[in-house]
Scaffold this motif. Structure first.
Motif, PDB file in Angstrom:
ATOM      1  N   TYR A  13     -66.276  84.599 -75.777  1.00  0.00           N
ATOM      2  CA  TYR A  13     -67.676  84.318 -76.501  1.00  0.00           C
ATOM      3  C   TYR A  13     -68.174  82.577 -76.431  1.00  0.00           C
ATOM      4  O   TYR A  13     -69.263  82.595 -76.380  1.00  0.00           O
ATOM      5  CB  TYR A  13     -67.450  84.701 -77.778  1.00  0.00           C
ATOM      6  CG  TYR A  13     -68.776  84.160 -78.853  1.00  0.00           C
ATOM      7  CD1 TYR A  13     -70.134  85.010 -78.388  1.00  0.00           C
ATOM      8  CD2 TYR A  13     -68.899  83.332 -79.614  1.00  0.00           C
ATOM      9  CE1 TYR A  13     -71.299  84.513 -79.091  1.00  0.00           C
ATOM     10  CE2 TYR A  13     -70.108  83.005 -80.518  1.00  0.00           C
ATOM     11  CZ  TYR A  13     -71.326  83.609 -80.036  1.00  0.00           C
ATOM     12  OH  TYR A  13     -72.421  83.309 -80.878  1.00  0.00           O
ATOM     13  N   GLY A  14     -67.141  81.959 -76.416  1.00  0.00           N
ATOM     14  CA  GLY A  14     -67.350  80.512 -76.302  1.00  0.00           C
ATOM     15  C   GLY A  14     -65.972  79.726 -76.316  1.00  0.00           C
ATOM     16  O   GLY A  14     -64.719  80.491 -76.454  1.00  0.00           O
ATOM     17  N   TYR A  15     -66.069  78.328 -76.233  1.00  0.00           N
ATOM     18  CA  TYR A  15     -64.816  77.834 -76.200  1.00  0.00           C
ATOM     19  C   TYR A  15     -65.190  76.221 -76.526  1.00  0.00           C
ATOM     20  O   TYR A  15     -66.109  75.652 -76.259  1.00  0.00           O
ATOM     21  CB  TYR A  15     -64.007  77.735 -74.937  1.00  0.00           C
ATOM     22  CG  TYR A  15     -64.794  77.198 -73.519  1.00  0.00           C
ATOM     23  CD1 TYR A  15     -64.255  75.903 -73.064  1.00  0.00           C
ATOM     24  CD2 TYR A  15     -66.027  77.946 -72.969  1.00  0.00           C
ATOM     25  CE1 TYR A  15     -64.881  75.535 -71.966  1.00  0.00           C
ATOM     26  CE2 TYR A  15     -66.369  77.436 -71.904  1.00  0.00           C
ATOM     27  CZ  TYR A  15     -65.867  76.078 -71.231  1.00  0.00           C
ATOM     28  OH  TYR A  15     -66.596  75.611 -70.194  1.00  0.00           O
ATOM     29  N   LEU A  16     -64.082  75.722 -76.926  1.00  0.00           N
ATOM     30  CA  LEU A  16     -63.892  74.086 -77.135  1.00  0.00           C
ATOM     31  C   LEU A  16     -63.157  73.536 -75.778  1.00  0.00           C
ATOM     32  O   LEU A  16     -62.063  73.928 -75.728  1.00  0.00           O
ATOM     33  CB  LEU A  16     -63.252  73.557 -78.386  1.00  0.00           C
ATOM     34  CG  LEU A  16     -64.209  73.702 -79.542  1.00  0.00           C
ATOM     35  CD1 LEU A  16     -64.306  75.472 -79.949  1.00  0.00           C
ATOM     36  CD2 LEU A  16     -63.132  73.279 -80.923  1.00  0.00           C
ATOM     37  N   PRO A  17     -63.928  72.718 -75.158  1.00  0.00           N
ATOM     38  CA  PRO A  17     -63.074  72.181 -73.975  1.00  0.00           C
ATOM     39  C   PRO A  17     -62.199  70.857 -74.251  1.00  0.00           C
ATOM     40  O   PRO A  17     -61.632  70.783 -73.601  1.00  0.00           O
ATOM     41  CB  PRO A  17     -64.162  71.771 -72.970  1.00  0.00           C
ATOM     42  CG  PRO A  17     -65.334  71.578 -73.948  1.00  0.00           C
ATOM     43  CD  PRO A  17     -65.322  72.487 -75.092  1.00  0.00           C
ATOM     44  N   GLY A  18     -62.535  70.416 -75.386  1.00  0.00           N
ATOM     45  CA  GLY A  18     -62.023  69.028 -75.750  1.00  0.00           C
ATOM     46  C   GLY A  18     -61.658  68.706 -77.182  1.00  0.00           C
ATOM     47  O   GLY A  18     -61.853  67.861 -77.549  1.00  0.00           O
ATOM     48  N   GLY A  19     -61.381  69.956 -77.701  1.00  0.00           N
ATOM     49  CA  GLY A  19     -60.937  69.546 -79.085  1.00  0.00           C
ATOM     50  C   GLY A  19     -62.112  69.474 -79.898  1.00  0.00           C
ATOM     51  O   GLY A  19     -63.111  69.957 -79.520  1.00  0.00           O
ATOM     52  N   ALA A  20     -61.692  68.902 -81.276  1.00  0.00           N
ATOM     53  CA  ALA A  20     -62.830  69.010 -82.173  1.00  0.00           C
ATOM     54  C   ALA A  20     -64.215  68.103 -81.802  1.00  0.00           C
ATOM     55  O   ALA A  20     -65.362  68.694 -82.089  1.00  0.00           O
ATOM     56  CB  ALA A  20     -62.387  68.329 -83.313  1.00  0.00           C
ATOM     57  N   SER A  21     -64.034  67.232 -81.136  1.00  0.00           N
ATOM     58  CA  SER A  21     -65.233  66.280 -81.007  1.00  0.00           C
ATOM     59  C   SER A  21     -65.646  66.641 -79.530  1.00  0.00           C
ATOM     60  O   SER A  21     -66.750  65.917 -78.996  1.00  0.00           O
ATOM     61  CB  SER A  21     -64.772  64.840 -80.927  1.00  0.00           C
ATOM     62  OG  SER A  21     -63.577  64.596 -80.254  1.00  0.00           O
ATOM     63  N   GLY A  22     -65.286  67.519 -78.684  1.00  0.00           N
ATOM     64  CA  GLY A  22     -65.475  67.992 -77.159  1.00  0.00           C
ATOM     65  C   GLY A  22     -66.877  68.570 -77.216  1.00  0.00           C
ATOM     66  O   GLY A  22     -67.236  68.609 -76.075  1.00  0.00           O
ATOM     67  N   GLY A  23     -67.294  69.358 -78.328  1.00  0.00           N
ATOM     68  CA  GLY A  23     -68.600  70.140 -78.326  1.00  0.00           C
ATOM     69  C   GLY A  23     -67.809  71.530 -78.037  1.00  0.00           C
ATOM     70  O   GLY A  23     -66.793  72.049 -78.087  1.00  0.00           O
ATOM     71  N   ILE A  24     -68.906  72.627 -78.065  1.00  0.00           N
ATOM     72  CA  ILE A  24     -68.603  74.057 -78.108  1.00  0.00           C
ATOM     73  C   ILE A  24     -69.563  74.618 -77.013  1.00  0.00           C
ATOM     74  O   ILE A  24     -70.929  74.526 -77.173  1.00  0.00           O
ATOM     75  CB  ILE A  24     -68.713  74.917 -79.425  1.00  0.00           C
ATOM     76  CG1 ILE A  24     -68.087  74.018 -80.605  1.00  0.00           C
ATOM     77  CG2 ILE A  24     -68.551  76.208 -79.250  1.00  0.00           C
ATOM     78  CD1 ILE A  24     -68.588  74.614 -81.820  1.00  0.00           C
ATOM     79  N   LEU A  25     -68.903  75.196 -76.023  1.00  0.00           N
ATOM     80  CA  LEU A  25     -69.648  75.981 -74.808  1.00  0.00           C
ATOM     81  C   LEU A  25     -69.482  77.288 -74.896  1.00  0.00           C
ATOM     82  O   LEU A  25     -68.562  77.747 -75.358  1.00  0.00           O
ATOM     83  CB  LEU A  25     -68.979  75.153 -73.740  1.00  0.00           C
ATOM     84  CG  LEU A  25     -69.207  73.717 -73.399  1.00  0.00           C
ATOM     85  CD1 LEU A  25     -68.309  73.383 -72.300  1.00  0.00           C
ATOM     86  CD2 LEU A  25     -70.744  73.176 -73.600  1.00  0.00           C
ATOM     87  N   PRO A  26     -70.732  78.018 -74.547  1.00  0.00           N
ATOM     88  CA  PRO A  26     -70.917  79.408 -74.334  1.00  0.00           C
ATOM     89  C   PRO A  26     -69.980  80.006 -73.075  1.00  0.00           C
ATOM     90  O   PRO A  26     -69.747  79.175 -72.293  1.00  0.00           O
ATOM     91  CB  PRO A  26     -72.230  79.737 -74.136  1.00  0.00           C
ATOM     92  CG  PRO A  26     -72.840  78.545 -73.611  1.00  0.00           C
ATOM     93  CD  PRO A  26     -71.899  77.246 -74.113  1.00  0.00           C
ATOM     94  N   ALA A  27     -69.792  81.257 -73.077  1.00  0.00           N
ATOM     95  CA  ALA A  27     -69.042  82.068 -72.189  1.00  0.00           C
ATOM     96  C   ALA A  27     -69.752  81.987 -70.841  1.00  0.00           C
ATOM     97  O   ALA A  27     -69.042  81.842 -69.738  1.00  0.00           O
ATOM     98  CB  ALA A  27     -68.871  83.752 -72.516  1.00  0.00           C
ATOM     99  N   SER A  28     -71.067  81.676 -70.896  1.00  0.00           N
ATOM    100  CA  SER A  28     -71.891  81.511 -69.718  1.00  0.00           C
ATOM    101  C   SER A  28     -71.545  80.320 -69.045  1.00  0.00           C
ATOM    102  O   SER A  28     -71.718  80.362 -67.810  1.00  0.00           O
ATOM    103  CB  SER A  28     -73.468  81.410 -70.061  1.00  0.00           C
ATOM    104  OG  SER A  28     -73.631  80.408 -70.948  1.00  0.00           O
ATOM    105  N   LEU A  29     -70.723  79.252 -69.503  1.00  0.00           N
ATOM    106  CA  LEU A  29     -70.507  78.017 -68.865  1.00  0.00           C
ATOM    107  C   LEU A  29     -68.937  78.047 -68.512  1.00  0.00           C
ATOM    108  O   LEU A  29     -68.480  77.255 -68.330  1.00  0.00           O
ATOM    109  CB  LEU A  29     -70.702  76.713 -69.730  1.00  0.00           C
ATOM    110  CG  LEU A  29     -72.229  76.579 -69.790  1.00  0.00           C
ATOM    111  CD1 LEU A  29     -72.540  75.511 -70.709  1.00  0.00           C
ATOM    112  CD2 LEU A  29     -72.782  76.393 -68.258  1.00  0.00           C
ATOM    113  N   ALA A  30     -68.129  79.348 -68.528  1.00  0.00           N
ATOM    114  CA  ALA A  30     -67.087  79.300 -68.274  1.00  0.00           C
ATOM    115  C   ALA A  30     -66.476  78.968 -67.191  1.00  0.00           C
ATOM    116  O   ALA A  30     -65.213  79.131 -66.662  1.00  0.00           O
ATOM    117  CB  ALA A  30     -66.382  80.833 -68.866  1.00  0.00           C
ATOM    118  N   ASP A  31     -67.231  79.138 -66.111  1.00  0.00           N
ATOM    119  CA  ASP A  31     -67.168  78.584 -64.593  1.00  0.00           C
ATOM    120  C   ASP A  31     -67.497  77.385 -64.215  1.00  0.00           C
ATOM    121  O   ASP A  31     -67.442  76.735 -63.067  1.00  0.00           O
ATOM    122  CB  ASP A  31     -67.657  79.583 -63.732  1.00  0.00           C
ATOM    123  CG  ASP A  31     -67.465  81.153 -63.945  1.00  0.00           C
ATOM    124  OD1 ASP A  31     -66.188  81.484 -63.949  1.00  0.00           O
ATOM    125  OD2 ASP A  31     -68.237  81.969 -63.969  1.00  0.00           O
TER     126      ASP A  31
END
Length: 571
Positions: free
Chosen positions: A445-463
């Motif tokens: 569904y989503g992911y944090l690329p860089g911990g608490a401060s790195g933002g939250i990205l959606p699954a559509s940006l998994a590539d």
């Protein structure tokens, strides 16, 4: 008519009479004796204040007012100086002299990865199970660097993976509340340091290989390592170094894994440290370890003990070699000390308040001297680069990116852990090739690329390639490469609120935009519908006016939700 005001003689009773006792609480003889016993072997220096506080806390279970007064006397500090430092760090608890304190404190992690695994429920169940037992207290704690074995807890100084009520009770019943004794890693022959000392390679060649490797700081900022070395090297001596092992970023545990590895691990990091010290001309090194890593503290202490004899041998073999003095310092539960200037304040025995910049720490660091600040993983790579060549490391990577990266992966994956992968790998590849795929019953569904401060990205940006500078257009960054994977049953707004509560708890309070901004954001984020314009204004003020990266990056999760997950927070 002139009124004459009599002047009180100095030797008469009154405000000007010389004091024969110090201001503040008077030190009781028994408190003085107890503090002396507990702190024996520690030099009575002000910069060692936090180490002294740990001695008292470890022995007494808390810091008693009388002992703090005795400590102030021992270190020749005012009582207020000692109190303000003791009250700043989360792992210190100040109590009255007669107060009862529990034998063991159980800290249950409630930060994002552990919260997703039921950490808050575990805490409530544990508090219920331990109710009435005055010898134990269970309390919430921010990230303890065990995200891959969530939910995690610290039972005294013993980390407990996959924690449960039964597991905690079992450790308590066995009295196993101290740190584990980690096995010593494979010894290193320090071949690259020996090459440098023997003249097989010189300092300029080391810097050239470092530059060719494109090694960047792996604590989060990604600044070129060679440039740091050259900047500090160009300054007049004495020069210092700090090694930052205070990886408190939510979702980060790679340094713990690197240093605790049976293969090379800590010895390789120490060799990299000594190479850096020789090239840059470092006289004094402080290794600052976060307090949650009790196991590693014992391991590093033993490694430094073994290093002494190895250095004596090198001194005997290489005339003129003077290794740096190395001190191992213990943090006390303050995420802000991951910021290098706050860490330096802590090393100097003060509250971990970030410094205003300029000047940068490379010019004005520990005790005002030029200071090289490095993450332990960055130093770990140095011997490898000298062995394999800088071009070897630079040649790794995908999609035009350069190097290898260690990703801490937790959340909704089958096999959480630390994975060494090419720079430029995508989130989808990272999950499929290294983390065993998504956990059963979960879709991305989503992911944090860089911990608490790195933002939250959606699954559509998994590539999107994961590396320094590749996520900026999406309002995110890779930071310390702490990847937290969310499934369809998770919400971005819930994750963002958990992260903002973490920032609120960990703000040092020095600047208003961060101190008040995180609190205000938490309040606004609990509304069913978010006030997007107001949160946007708050975000901008925090970014523009906060002193350090904590306040500047804290709005990233909020901005990510408004940008990529608006359906969760709007009508």
């Amino acid at each position: 008519m002139t009124t004459v005001i009599p002047i009180r003689p100095l030797d008469t009773p009154g405000r000007n009479r010389p004091r024969h006792t110090p201001k503040g609480r008077q030190v009781a003889p028994e408190a003085r004796a107890r503090a002396e016993v507990l702190c024996s072997g520690l030099a009575p220096r002000a910069d060692l204040l936090i180490e002294h506080l740990h001695r008292l806390q470890d022995a007494e279970g808390a810091l008693r007012h009388g002992h703090l007064a005795a400590l102030a006397e021992r270190l020749r500090l005012s009582q207020v100086e000692v109190f303000e430092v003791a009250s700043f760090y989360h792992h210190f608890e100040i109590v009255d002299d007669s107060a009862a304190v529990p034998d063991t404190v159980v800290r249950v992690c409630t930060s994002l990865s552990c919260a997703m695994a039921g950490g808050e429920t575990l805490l409530a169940d544990l508090q219920g199970a331990l109710a009435g037992d005055a010898s134990v207290r269970a309390q919430a704690a921010p990230c303890i660097g065990q995200c891959h074995v969530a939910p995690a807890a610290c039972v005294g100084q013993r980390q407990l993976p996959h924690a449960s009520v039964a597991g905690v009770q079992e450790l308590l019943a066995r009295g196993e509340t101290g740190p584990r004794h980690l096995p010593m890693p494979a010894p290193s022959d320090f071949r690259q340091l020996r090459r440098l000392l023997s003249g097989d390679i010189d300092a300029d060649q080391v810097l050239a290989e470092l530059k060719a490797s494109n090694l960047r700081g792996l604590g989060g900022a990604g600044f070129p390592a060679w440039r740091k070395w050259e900047t500090v090297r160009a300054q007049p001596g004495p020069r210092h170094m700090v090694v930052n092992i205070d990886e408190g970023e939510v979702g980060t545990f790679k340094d713990w894994q690197v240093l605790g590895s049976a293969q090379a691990g800590a010895p390789q990091m120490l060799e990299g440290l000594l190479v850096a010290a020789q090239v840059v001309g470092i006289e004094h090194v402080w290794i600052y370890l976060r307090d949650e890593y009790h196991d590693l503290r014992g391991l590093l202490a033993r490694e430094l003990g073994a290093l002494d004899s190895k250095l004596r041998s090198l001194i005997a073999q290489h005339t003129g070699y003077t290794p740096p003095r190395i001190e191992l310092r213990r943090g006390a539960g303050a995420y802000i000390c991951g910021e290098e200037s706050a860490l330096i304040e802590s090393v100097e025995g003060r509250r971990g308040l970030p410094r205003l910049k300029p000047p940068i720490v490379a010019l004005h660091g520990v005790f005002g001297r030029p200071t090289l600040a490095h993450n332990p993983e960055t130093l770990w790579w140095v011997p490898k680069i000298l062995e394999q060549g800088g071009a070897w490391l630079a040649g790794q990577g995908r999609r035009g990116r350069s190097g290898l990266r260690r990703f801490s992966v937790s959340g909704r994956v089958k096999q959480p852990g630390v994975f060494l992968a090419p720079a430029g790998i995508t989130l989808r590849e990272l999950i499929d090739e290294h983390a065993g795929g998504m956990a059963e019953g979960h879709t991305l569904y989503g992911y944090l690329p860089g911990g608490a401060s790195g933002g939250i990205l959606p699954a559509s940006l998994a590539d999107v390639p994961l590396d320094f500078d590749t996520l900026a257009e999406h309002g995110a960054f890779i930071g310390s490469m702490a990847v937290v994977v969310m499934g369809q049953h998770d919400t971005a707004r819930g994750a963002a609120l958990n992260l903002m509560q973490f920032f609120e708890h960990e703000s040092c309070g020095q600047c208003t935009p961060c101190r008040a901004g995180t609190t205000k954001a938490v309040q606004l984020m609990q509304a069913p519908v978010w006030d997007a314009p107001l949160l946007g204004e708050l975000s901008q003020v925090m970014r523009d006016a906060s002193i350090c990266g904590l306040g500047q990056a804290a709005p990233n999760p909020v901005d990510s939700v408004l940008r990529f997950f608006p359906h969760e927070v709007s009508v």
